[in-house]
Design a protein around this motif. Structure first.
Motif, short mmCIF file in Angstrom:
data_model
loop_
_atom_site.label_atom_id
_atom_site.label_comp_id
_atom_site.label_asym_id
_atom_site.label_seq_id
_atom_site.Cartn_x
_atom_site.Cartn_y
_atom_site.Cartn_z
N GLN A 359 0.83 -1.22 0.00
CA GLN A 359 0.00 0.00 0.00
C GLN A 359 0.85 1.26 0.00
O GLN A 359 0.41 2.32 -0.45
N GLN A 360 2.09 1.15 0.49
CA GLN A 360 3.02 2.29 0.48
C GLN A 360 3.94 2.23 -0.75
O GLN A 360 4.92 2.96 -0.83
N ASN A 361 3.59 1.34 -1.68
CA ASN A 361 4.31 1.16 -2.94
C ASN A 361 5.72 0.61 -2.75
O ASN A 361 6.58 0.79 -3.62
N ASN A 362 5.95 -0.06 -1.63
CA ASN A 362 7.21 -0.78 -1.43
C ASN A 362 6.96 -2.22 -1.88
O ASN A 362 6.80 -3.15 -1.08
N VAL A 363 6.92 -2.41 -3.20
CA VAL A 363 6.54 -3.70 -3.76
C VAL A 363 7.61 -4.76 -3.49
O VAL A 363 7.29 -5.92 -3.22
N SER A 364 8.87 -4.36 -3.55
CA SER A 364 9.94 -5.34 -3.30
C SER A 364 9.91 -5.82 -1.85
O SER A 364 10.14 -7.00 -1.56
#
Length: 459
Positions: A359-364
């Motif tokens: 959700q915080q765009n820390n996909v890795s």
């Protein structure tokens, strides 16, 4: 007038004395009956106060009290997760998402959960006022009581939406009895307050055996879930990280994840025979259809037939020419065993953090966490090139196949992500948009005119 505390069931009794022309001083105080103790005496010694708080655990462990049963089975059949195979008309209303506001089972869920809150309020009041307890014992018990109150309110607010928020002991019973519904935001604020205070009171070490009493990490685990549900992803990640970095818990093989000595368990509700409530319902003889089985669509949603959760946590049974997919997370259904009711487990913390990171765009970062759960299941990691939206879909799927048959996770997940209507309406023609909440029991509205009914359930 003195308040009494019942030894056996830990429920406070209120005696209402109607006085005419006489003064209270003219009456002789006889003390508590033999089966009761004065409320104040329950918090004078460490042993007595501990008995009160142990009563909260005892109450929450009862199969008939509306907590374990309602969250696991009734929420399960309300979603796309469980299939109901018996003939109880009241349970069938949950399965059809058409619960009458006079449904006696729904009334039991409400009443018994509020009874737990009432008991927790009394414990918090008595412990807070006590000046004779050992400070470390007082902190431990007060932290546990605050956790139990938050635990009860978390489930109430997710089942019913806005709910009354009594926080006082039985000296204020009349005031508590006529409270209106508090906003969902207000209830969540109190849950976070209770859990934050419990964190500061409880040690990291467990008291007793088999992790049957909550510690700081159990509180933190529930707080991580609460923040996730509130879309406070920064705090959800931070709280889950505390549990993950504690080095206390691991992810054992699926076949042993639910025995009472499993190192995945963060908190479990004990019982004397060692038979869990889900195990007693899910595990039957080979030729007996369980009342609750995994819905066919959920069984077919495993991405691989080699997923260790599918091979270890489900069992196919063909009876009368029809195949049922039994749930075998717990292995023992009768007699005595070594399984309790696992309420919080470590895998959830990785999936909470994965979702919060995505959700915080820390996909890795989300990939690292989701892959921990998948590796335990014998699967490879998710693709390294998933977009944020694709990663969130992957987390939802992973939660679906990880937590099936447990504590209504799927029902709550569909509701909090606004996916319930899309998913369930395609499966159940009886679905209505208002089905996302259970009805406020009409019997409660009759005795408390300040209550209002949820939309879709008015007479």
């Amino acid at each position: 007038m003195k308040k009494t505390y019942k030894n056996i069931f830990y429920k406070t009794l209120i005696t209402i004395t109607v006085l005419t022309a006489s003064s209270c001083k003219k009456f002789v105080e006889l003390g508590a009956p033999p089966t009761q103790v004065l409320f104040e005496d329950s918090f004078k010694t460490d042993a007595a106060a501990q008995s009160v708080v142990m009563g909260l655990y005892s109450f929450s462990s009862q199969a008939t009290n509306g907590l374990i049963t309602s969250l696991t089975f009734y929420s399960g059949v309300s979603s796309d997760e469980l299939q109901y195979n018996s003939s109880d008309a009241l349970v069938q209303e949950f399965a059809n998402n058409s619960i009458a506001n006079t449904n006696g089972t729904a009334n039991t869920i409400w009443g018994t959960t509020y009874q737990l809150i009432k008991n927790a309020n009394n414990a918090i009041s008595g412990l807070s006022a006590s000046t004779t307890l050992t400070p470390s014992v007082k902190n431990q018990l007060l932290g546990e009581a605050k956790f139990m109150r938050a635990y009860a309110y978390f489930h109430l607010v997710n089942l019913y939406g806005d709910v009354p928020l009594p926080l006082k002991d039985d000296y204020s019973a009349f005031e508590n009895a006529v409270l209106p519904r508090s906003s969902t935001a207000g209830v969540y604020a109190q849950i976070i307050k209770d859990l934050t205070e419990a964190q500061s009171l409880l040690p990291t070490a467990y008291v007793g055996t088999f992790r049957g009493r909550v510690n700081k990490y159990a509180v933190t685990a529930l707080l991580a879930r609460v923040y996730l549900y509130q879309k406070d992803y920064v705090n959800a990640e931070a709280q889950a990280t505390q549990v993950i970095n504690s080095a206390v818990y691991t992810l054992p093989a699926p076949e042993v994840a639910f025995i009472n000595s499993s190192n995945e368990i963060i908190w479990q509700i004990g019982n004397i025979p060692g038979i869990s409530v889900p195990g007693a319902a899910y595990v039957t003889l080979a030729n007996v259809i369980p009342n609750y089985t995994l819905a066919d669509a959920t069984y077919q949603s495993f991405e691989s037939t080699t997923d260790l959760r599918r091979t270890n946590w489900t069992v196919a049974k063909t009876i009368g020419g029809k195949t049922y997919y039994g749930i075998s997370k717990y292995k023992i259904g009768t007699g005595t065993g070594n399984e309790y009711n696992v309420a919080l487990r470590f895998a959830e913390q990785y999936l909470i953090r994965a979702e919060a990171r995505a959700q915080q765009n820390n996909v890795s970062g989300a990939k690292t966490d989701i892959d921990m759960v998948r590796t335990r299941a014998g699967l490879g990691g998710v693709s390294a090139i998933l977009t944020q939206a694709q990663m969130l879909t992957a987390v939802e799927q992973e939660r679906k196949v990880e937590f099936f048959g447990e504590w209504g996770h799927r029902w709550f997940d569909l509701k909090r992500t606004n996916r319930a209507a899309t998913v369930i309406s395609a499966l159940k023609p009886t679905w209505k948009s208002t089905s996302v909440l259970f009805p406020i029991p009409q019997a409660q509205i009759i005795v408390n005119p300040s209550l209002t009914q949820n939309p879709g359930y008015q007479n």
